[in-house]
Structure formats: C-alpha cells, structure tokens
Design a protein around this motif. Sequence first.
Motif, mmCIF file in Angstrom:
data_model
loop_
_atom_site.group_PDB
_atom_site.id
_atom_site.type_symbol
_atom_site.label_atom_id
_atom_site.label_comp_id
_atom_site.label_asym_id
_atom_site.label_seq_id
_atom_site.Cartn_x
_atom_site.Cartn_y
_atom_site.Cartn_z
ATOM 1 N N GLN A 48 -52.427 -30.126 -8.325
ATOM 2 C CA GLN A 48 -53.576 -31.015 -8.516
ATOM 3 C C GLN A 48 -53.686 -32.002 -7.357
ATOM 4 O O GLN A 48 -54.787 -32.275 -6.863
ATOM 5 C CB GLN A 48 -53.446 -31.767 -9.839
ATOM 6 N N SER A 49 -52.551 -32.523 -6.902
ATOM 7 C CA SER A 49 -52.555 -33.454 -5.780
ATOM 8 C C SER A 49 -53.077 -32.773 -4.526
ATOM 9 O O SER A 49 -53.894 -33.344 -3.787
ATOM 10 C CB SER A 49 -51.143 -33.995 -5.542
ATOM 11 N N LEU A 50 -52.607 -31.556 -4.260
ATOM 12 C CA LEU A 50 -53.106 -30.806 -3.101
ATOM 13 C C LEU A 50 -54.621 -30.636 -3.172
ATOM 14 O O LEU A 50 -55.329 -30.856 -2.178
ATOM 15 C CB LEU A 50 -52.416 -29.444 -3.035
ATOM 16 N N LYS A 51 -55.118 -30.246 -4.328
ATOM 17 C CA LYS A 51 -56.551 -30.010 -4.465
ATOM 18 C C LYS A 51 -57.356 -31.294 -4.295
ATOM 19 O O LYS A 51 -58.447 -31.281 -3.714
ATOM 20 C CB LYS A 51 -56.843 -29.365 -5.816
ATOM 21 N N GLU A 52 -56.818 -32.408 -4.791
ATOM 22 C CA GLU A 52 -57.512 -33.691 -4.630
ATOM 23 C C GLU A 52 -57.622 -34.064 -3.156
ATOM 24 O O GLU A 52 -58.671 -34.524 -2.692
ATOM 25 C CB GLU A 52 -56.760 -34.783 -5.404
ATOM 26 N N VAL A 53 -56.527 -33.851 -2.418
ATOM 27 C CA VAL A 53 -56.536 -34.160 -0.989
ATOM 28 C C VAL A 53 -57.464 -33.203 -0.250
ATOM 29 O O VAL A 53 -58.209 -33.608 0.657
ATOM 30 C CB VAL A 53 -55.105 -34.080 -0.417
ATOM 31 N N TYR A 54 -57.451 -31.935 -0.640
ATOM 32 C CA TYR A 54 -58.297 -30.934 0.013
ATOM 33 C C TYR A 54 -59.780 -31.228 -0.229
ATOM 34 O O TYR A 54 -60.608 -31.131 0.690
ATOM 35 C CB TYR A 54 -57.939 -29.547 -0.511
ATOM 36 N N GLN A 67 -33.910 -36.124 8.967
ATOM 37 C CA GLN A 67 -35.358 -36.297 8.877
ATOM 38 C C GLN A 67 -35.969 -35.079 8.186
ATOM 39 O O GLN A 67 -35.445 -33.967 8.270
ATOM 40 C CB GLN A 67 -35.950 -36.452 10.283
ATOM 41 N N THR A 68 -37.074 -35.308 7.509
ATOM 42 C CA THR A 68 -37.837 -34.203 6.920
ATOM 43 C C THR A 68 -39.294 -34.322 7.340
ATOM 44 O O THR A 68 -39.770 -35.418 7.652
ATOM 45 C CB THR A 68 -37.761 -34.213 5.382
ATOM 46 N N GLU A 69 -39.987 -33.200 7.362
ATOM 47 C CA GLU A 69 -41.431 -33.215 7.601
ATOM 48 C C GLU A 69 -42.058 -32.113 6.748
ATOM 49 O O GLU A 69 -41.546 -30.994 6.694
ATOM 50 C CB GLU A 69 -41.769 -33.021 9.085
ATOM 51 N N PHE A 70 -43.141 -32.474 6.065
ATOM 52 C CA PHE A 70 -43.783 -31.534 5.148
ATOM 53 C C PHE A 70 -45.303 -31.655 5.233
ATOM 54 O O PHE A 70 -45.843 -32.721 5.556
ATOM 55 C CB PHE A 70 -43.352 -31.805 3.701
ATOM 56 N N HIS A 71 -45.973 -30.566 4.928
ATOM 57 C CA HIS A 71 -47.432 -30.593 4.823
ATOM 58 C C HIS A 71 -47.902 -29.666 3.710
ATOM 59 O O HIS A 71 -47.234 -28.693 3.365
ATOM 60 C CB HIS A 71 -48.102 -30.214 6.154
ATOM 61 N N TYR A 72 -49.053 -30.015 3.145
ATOM 62 C CA TYR A 72 -49.750 -29.075 2.276
ATOM 63 C C TYR A 72 -50.310 -27.960 3.155
ATOM 64 O O TYR A 72 -50.685 -28.189 4.313
ATOM 65 C CB TYR A 72 -50.931 -29.749 1.572
ATOM 66 N N ALA A 73 -50.404 -26.759 2.592
ATOM 67 C CA ALA A 73 -51.001 -25.646 3.328
ATOM 68 C C ALA A 73 -51.860 -24.811 2.391
ATOM 69 O O ALA A 73 -51.439 -24.491 1.272
ATOM 70 C CB ALA A 73 -49.922 -24.767 3.960
ATOM 71 N N TYR A 132 -44.248 -22.929 -3.384
ATOM 72 C CA TYR A 132 -45.550 -22.347 -3.713
ATOM 73 C C TYR A 132 -46.193 -23.057 -4.894
ATOM 74 O O TYR A 132 -45.554 -23.273 -5.935
ATOM 75 C CB TYR A 132 -45.414 -20.855 -3.991
ATOM 76 N N LEU A 133 -47.464 -23.410 -4.723
ATOM 77 C CA LEU A 133 -48.204 -24.172 -5.723
ATOM 78 C C LEU A 133 -49.330 -23.362 -6.361
ATOM 79 O O LEU A 133 -50.223 -23.934 -7.004
ATOM 80 C CB LEU A 133 -48.792 -25.445 -5.086
ATOM 81 N N ARG A 178 -53.957 -19.137 -1.158
ATOM 82 C CA ARG A 178 -52.496 -19.313 -1.236
ATOM 83 C C ARG A 178 -52.178 -20.779 -0.980
ATOM 84 O O ARG A 178 -52.481 -21.322 0.086
ATOM 85 C CB ARG A 178 -51.826 -18.416 -0.201
ATOM 86 N N LEU A 179 -51.554 -21.448 -1.954
ATOM 87 C CA LEU A 179 -51.286 -22.882 -1.891
ATOM 88 C C LEU A 179 -49.792 -23.140 -1.783
ATOM 89 O O LEU A 179 -48.993 -22.501 -2.481
ATOM 90 C CB LEU A 179 -51.825 -23.581 -3.144
ATOM 91 N N SER A 180 -49.402 -24.096 -0.942
ATOM 92 C CA SER A 180 -47.977 -24.407 -0.814
ATOM 93 C C SER A 180 -47.767 -25.776 -0.200
ATOM 94 O O SER A 180 -48.683 -26.391 0.346
ATOM 95 C CB SER A 180 -47.285 -23.350 0.062
ATOM 96 N N ILE A 181 -46.526 -26.226 -0.311
ATOM 97 C CA ILE A 181 -46.003 -27.309 0.527
ATOM 98 C C ILE A 181 -44.964 -26.667 1.426
ATOM 99 O O ILE A 181 -44.060 -25.979 0.962
ATOM 100 C CB ILE A 181 -45.360 -28.442 -0.287
ATOM 101 N N THR A 182 -45.135 -26.846 2.728
ATOM 102 C CA THR A 182 -44.240 -26.232 3.709
ATOM 103 C C THR A 182 -43.636 -27.327 4.578
ATOM 104 O O THR A 182 -44.312 -28.313 4.895
ATOM 105 C CB THR A 182 -45.022 -25.239 4.588
ATOM 106 N N GLY A 183 -42.389 -27.147 4.965
ATOM 107 C CA GLY A 183 -41.788 -28.173 5.809
ATOM 108 C C GLY A 183 -40.417 -27.808 6.312
ATOM 109 O O GLY A 183 -39.962 -26.658 6.166
#
Length: 215
Positions: free
Chosen positions: A46-52, A115-121, A149-150, A205-210
């Motif tokens: 839901q958060s990914l879709k709101e941002v998208y 350190q970490t780095e992540f993005h929605y995809a 995977y989301l 295809r929805l995901s958080i990748t990092g």
Amino acid sequence: MNTQLFEQVDFIENPAYEQVITDLLECNYAIVDDFFSSEEIDELRQSLKEVYEADSFKKAAIGNKFNEETDKTIRGDFIKWINEAEARPKERLFFEKINDLVAYLNRTCFLGILQTEFHYAIYPKGTFYKRHLDTFQNDDRRKLSMVCYLNDDSWVASNGGELTIYLPEGNGERALDIIPKPGRVVIFESQILEHEVKPVLASERLSITGWLKTR
C-alpha cells in the motif's frame, strides 16, 4: 567487569537468520518466504502504491551516481529511493527488520555492514532487467543484495518477472529461476552472482530492492 561476557550471555540465536547465513555460505544466496508477515507485506504494498500514485517514481538508470544513464534496452523498471531517516510509518517496520538482520550478521559473521540503501521498484508489463552484477568498477561497497516482493496474492507464475540467478556449476553454470511470490525475500552475494529480471508478461511486478554495504 567483563562486559563482553554479558554481551555473549544476552545473545539469542535466531533460527531464521542462521538459515540465511548457512545458505549464503553454501550457495551464495538465500530465499526466505516468511521474513515479513502477510499483513506487513500488505502495508508495504500500500505504501509503494501511495508513493507511485503521487508520481514520484522515476525511470531507473544503470551505473552509480558517478556514471549513470538510462537505457530501456537494459532495464525498464521505475524506482523510488527510500531511506530510514525519512521513512513513512509503513516503511519503518521494513527498516526495523533490516536493521535487526544487519546487526545479527555483523555480530555473528563480522561482515562489517555499515550502510543500507533501498528503493521501491515497479516493473510494468513488458519490462525486464538484463543480466548484470550489483557492483560497479568505482564502487565495490555492496556486499549483499536483497529483494522483497510486494505482489499481492493474485500473482501467478505465468506473469513472468522471475529473478534468474546464474550459479557456477562445474565448468559451466546453472540458471535458477525464482518466482516473485508475495512476501518472498531473496538475499545474495552482490559481487559474485550475476542475475537478471525476466520480462513481466502480465500485471506489474512490485518489490523493495536494495543492498547491504560495507565501509
């Protein structure tokens, strides 16, 4: 007082994390299907879709910030970088679990993740990401790659979008196709395993990748 002794006594072994460590040591990759609960995945989706829907995603590029270009013949996904300092409420649970995993890996395996780095995809129908390594000539800090995977429960294998990891085998290699099932997390060695995202044949295809990074 021996504080190190007390730290050792307080340590609680996490079977799920131990399995991840075992798989990484033996295979250079790990697949976890219950890293996040279905409710947590629903919130992150839901958060990914709101941002998208807020139109803040951008076409993904290749290379790092010192050598970045967009080439739709290599990758076609859209991304939005997320970070813990500016995390939305539904993203905080994601970073809490990632930080817990990182702390465990650093304590048990001495990986030195700093350190970490992540993005929605989002990969729309027809998009893909050709075979590559998750490291750069001028930046080798990425130690472990992660994909969460989301997709929702309606996702089926015929939708495509598999993550294909190329594993050394004998004098050749073996291609491992991983279906992006909802809630599935894949962790693999960034500097060792080449991989690709196969074309998405239906849906998105929805995901958080990092990446978990050293130094």
